[in-house]
Design a protein around this motif. Sequence first.
Motif, PDB file in Angstrom:
ATOM      1  N   THR A  41      35.228  34.905  29.360  1.00  0.00           N
ATOM      2  CA  THR A  41      34.417  34.676  30.566  1.00  0.00           C
ATOM      3  C   THR A  41      33.270  35.660  30.520  1.00  0.00           C
ATOM      4  O   THR A  41      33.510  36.865  30.372  1.00  0.00           O
ATOM      5  N   ALA A  43      31.223  37.544  32.593  1.00  0.00           N
ATOM      6  CA  ALA A  43      31.144  37.909  34.013  1.00  0.00           C
ATOM      7  C   ALA A  43      29.746  38.362  34.393  1.00  0.00           C
ATOM      8  O   ALA A  43      29.283  38.096  35.501  1.00  0.00           O
ATOM      9  N   ARG A  62      29.044  34.616  45.935  1.00  0.00           N
ATOM     10  CA  ARG A  62      30.324  33.920  46.037  1.00  0.00           C
ATOM     11  C   ARG A  62      31.394  34.592  45.197  1.00  0.00           C
ATOM     12  O   ARG A  62      31.085  35.366  44.296  1.00  0.00           O
ATOM     13  N   GLY A  64      33.783  35.362  42.408  1.00  0.00           N
ATOM     14  CA  GLY A  64      33.682  35.117  40.974  1.00  0.00           C
ATOM     15  C   GLY A  64      32.272  35.236  40.419  1.00  0.00           C
ATOM     16  O   GLY A  64      32.053  35.026  39.224  1.00  0.00           O
ATOM     17  N   SER A  65      31.306  35.612  41.268  1.00  0.00           N
ATOM     18  CA  SER A  65      29.913  35.675  40.794  1.00  0.00           C
ATOM     19  C   SER A  65      29.639  36.935  39.972  1.00  0.00           C
ATOM     20  O   SER A  65      28.570  37.057  39.380  1.00  0.00           O
ATOM     21  N   GLY A  66      30.598  37.884  39.955  1.00  0.00           N
ATOM     22  CA  GLY A  66      30.424  39.063  39.099  1.00  0.00           C
ATOM     23  C   GLY A  66      30.155  40.354  39.864  1.00  0.00           C
ATOM     24  O   GLY A  66      29.868  41.387  39.254  1.00  0.00           O
ATOM     25  N   LYS A  67      30.291  40.318  41.183  1.00  0.00           N
ATOM     26  CA  LYS A  67      29.941  41.496  42.004  1.00  0.00           C
ATOM     27  C   LYS A  67      30.797  42.721  41.653  1.00  0.00           C
ATOM     28  O   LYS A  67      30.265  43.805  41.435  1.00  0.00           O
ATOM     29  N   THR A  69      32.590  43.255  39.005  1.00  0.00           N
ATOM     30  CA  THR A  69      32.349  43.669  37.621  1.00  0.00           C
ATOM     31  C   THR A  69      31.080  44.517  37.551  1.00  0.00           C
ATOM     32  O   THR A  69      31.066  45.574  36.907  1.00  0.00           O
ATOM     33  N   GLU A 191      33.826  45.841  48.848  1.00  0.00           N
ATOM     34  CA  GLU A 191      34.402  45.207  50.033  1.00  0.00           C
ATOM     35  C   GLU A 191      35.229  46.189  50.868  1.00  0.00           C
ATOM     36  O   GLU A 191      36.422  45.967  51.101  1.00  0.00           O
TER      37      GLU A 191
HETATM   38  N1  ATP Z   1      39.753  42.101  34.030  1.00  0.00           N
HETATM   39  C1  ATP Z   1      39.362  40.848  33.910  1.00  0.00           C
HETATM   40  N2  ATP Z   1      39.857  40.035  32.943  1.00  0.00           N
HETATM   41  C2  ATP Z   1      39.446  38.760  32.818  1.00  0.00           C
HETATM   42  N3  ATP Z   1      38.518  38.186  33.588  1.00  0.00           N
HETATM   43  C3  ATP Z   1      37.980  38.925  34.575  1.00  0.00           C
HETATM   44  C4  ATP Z   1      38.380  40.281  34.790  1.00  0.00           C
HETATM   45  N4  ATP Z   1      37.663  40.769  35.840  1.00  0.00           N
HETATM   46  C5  ATP Z   1      36.878  39.768  36.257  1.00  0.00           C
HETATM   47  N5  ATP Z   1      37.062  38.653  35.505  1.00  0.00           N
HETATM   48  C6  ATP Z   1      36.333  37.381  35.639  1.00  0.00           C
HETATM   49  O1  ATP Z   1      34.952  37.671  35.708  1.00  0.00           O
HETATM   50  C7  ATP Z   1      34.304  36.875  36.702  1.00  0.00           C
HETATM   51  C8  ATP Z   1      33.659  37.766  37.740  1.00  0.00           C
HETATM   52  O2  ATP Z   1      34.668  38.451  38.457  1.00  0.00           O
HETATM   53  P1  ATP Z   1      34.373  39.513  39.595  1.00  0.00           P
HETATM   54  O3  ATP Z   1      35.665  40.133  39.957  1.00  0.00           O
HETATM   55  O4  ATP Z   1      33.288  40.413  39.147  1.00  0.00           O
HETATM   56  O5  ATP Z   1      33.834  38.562  40.779  1.00  0.00           O
HETATM   57  P2  ATP Z   1      33.490  38.893  42.306  1.00  0.00           P
HETATM   58  O6  ATP Z   1      32.100  38.412  42.548  1.00  0.00           O
HETATM   59  O7  ATP Z   1      33.780  40.328  42.584  1.00  0.00           O
HETATM   60  O8  ATP Z   1      34.506  37.953  43.092  1.00  0.00           O
HETATM   61  P3  ATP Z   1      35.269  38.202  44.503  1.00  0.00           P
HETATM   62  O9  ATP Z   1      34.230  37.994  45.557  1.00  0.00           O
HETATM   63  O10 ATP Z   1      36.318  37.124  44.513  1.00  0.00           O
HETATM   64  O11 ATP Z   1      35.850  39.572  44.496  1.00  0.00           O
HETATM   65  C9  ATP Z   1      35.377  35.956  37.250  1.00  0.00           C
HETATM   66  O12 ATP Z   1      35.303  34.740  36.561  1.00  0.00           O
HETATM   67  C10 ATP Z   1      36.669  36.682  36.935  1.00  0.00           C
HETATM   68  O13 ATP Z   1      37.729  35.772  36.764  1.00  0.00           O
END
Ligand code: ATP
Length: 243
Positions: A41, A43, A62, A64-67, A69, A191
């Motif tokens: 993925t 991210a 949204r 899963g948008s990568g915030k 990460t 968050e």
């Molecule tokens: N440790 C990990 N191993 C595998 N995939 C990951 C990991 N961390 C994040 N991902 C993937 O990377 C993408 C971004 O994830 P991230 O946690 O950054 O999203 P987010 O914007 O913080 O979402 P949320 O609002 O649900 O917290 C997603 O598709 C997630 O499944």
Amino acid sequence: MNTAATAAPDLGAAMNASIDQAPILHAVDVTKSFTQDGTPTQALKGVSLSVAPGEFVSIVGRSGSGKSTFLSVLSTLLRPDSGQLTYNGFDLTTASEADIDGLRHRDFAVIFQFHYLLPYLTALENTLLPFMRGLKPVSRAQKERARECLERVGLADKGHRLPGQLSGGEQQRVAIARALVKDAQILFADEPTGSLDSATGSTVMELLSQIHKDGLSVVMVTHNEQYASLSDRVVRMADGLVV
Ligand SMILES: Nc1ncnc2c1ncn2[C@@H]1O[C@H](COP(=O)(O)OP(=O)(O)OP(=O)(O)O)[C@@H](O)[C@H]1O
Ligand SMILES: [Mg+2]
């Protein structure tokens, strides 16, 4: 490399932080991918962000948008696959693990949706945790500092309580006190109100706004547009990109 450290915690200076100043934190074209069960993925697909000293930036987008990460890369909890990250001009992408660790310990504070307090330590002891490195006992001054931070978050009279004896909002405020105790330059919050009801969330947000006005730079991930609007700037992410 310490332009931010020289910025006095002065309300006016913090409010006037502008992108004309050299950024405290600067990310350029950062990528990060994960492989889970053989499936990769991406991210982060090349994201950039500059944070000015004393600036409060929110990251929204949204699920899963990568915030998270991106916040983890910005706060050096994760190394990017490519791209550049600098802190006060110091290149973190090529720095040694020991240098990054030292810097993170000195200048960075992180709070999460779930507070990660240690359940068998009191609120005061949890606040003191950043001082507990190695075998050195905490000093009287450090204890005094921890008490000040608990007072700052409105918990002066609850330092002796265990996390289980505090409400969710109070536990998050202990986590904020713990983040403040070191006199960090930049606070990363993922968050911070995510597990709180709206009234308690508002109290925590007010506290973060005040802390920012005292001069701390803040980068916060939130789903809440109202809370995001309290920051100086809102950055939107979608599908691994800043949009
Ligand atoms: N440790 C990990 N191993 C595998 N995939 C990951 C990991 N961390 C994040 N991902 C993937 O990377 C993408 C971004 O994830 P991230 O946690 O950054 O999203 P987010 O914007 O913080 O979402 P949320 O609002 O649900 O917290 C997603 O598709 C997630 O499944
Ligand atoms: Mg997240």
